[in-house]
Enzyme design. Sequence first.
Site: not given
Length: 316
Positions: A48, A53, A82, A113, A263
């Site tokens: 994504d 970004y 987006k 977005h 993680r």
Amino acid sequence: MTSFQAILLKNGETLPIIGMGTYSVENDRETTEKAIKTALKMGYRHFDTAKIYGSEPAVGNALRRAIGEGVVEREDIHITSKLWSSDHNDPVSALHQTLQRLGMEYIDLYLVHWPVALKPWVDYPVPREEDFERLDMENTWSGMERCLEMGLCRSIGLSNFSSRKIEDLLDFACVTPAVNQVEMHPMWRQRKLRALCGDYGIHVSAYSPLGGPGNAWGTTAVVDHPIIQSIALKHNATPAQVALGWGLSQGSSVIVKSFNPRRMKENIGALDLTLDDWDLLEIEKMEERKIMRAEYLANDTTSPYKTIEELWDDEI
């Protein structure tokens, strides 16, 4: 289990149920590419990104390299990007630029977005008062539909749209949005929005499914909550896995954002967790609080929304 698990969208396309978010404050290209390489080895297949970004070049580089090395086929990966708010006047050109930055011929999913239009030069996430333009969603959505017709993307959808804004869009849309990507986690369960999206066959994808820890606006309140901690202990799982497991149990896909290999492995481990009815009932007892409120998109003068209640249509 791996994240090859996917749901079937109403338009016949598939969406892997765990996605890797690629936003980071640092936006270091090398770090992002390395994380994507690691993610592919772990089984992530959904990536994504977004123009705002700044991670599209790194995402494209890492995925093209993996395809070139035979690690993965293009058909097996899913790329979401987006439409930024300064590009509402011409989604087709905006998507062409996204594809250029990615070095791809198409993306799998293109989302609006925010339900906000900004002046063409606004390339920063928090707009100033003078940056807003009049929002014409009918024109914007028509441009998104052209992207689909031209084969630049396989599906189109929304992000951060309330129930009311979706219903308003459906009044003029020729193509129903395939997806609405919104904040959703055990402390913001989006019951009303999920019901409406279900009625129209719109898949709900959850961003910040852990409550956004690590973001400036995020919190550890979700993973620190005693109910989440207790369920994690019961299943010999981690609190993050429980929070993600809850989102998956609701039929949603989840977009997790960590470049930390430990993680990343923990997050994908949520696929092996099955919450029981008691767990889900306990989670329903948790107090709700929207974390990503986007106060900066509301003002008295230039924004279409004078208050955040208007932005979210009281779903806040």
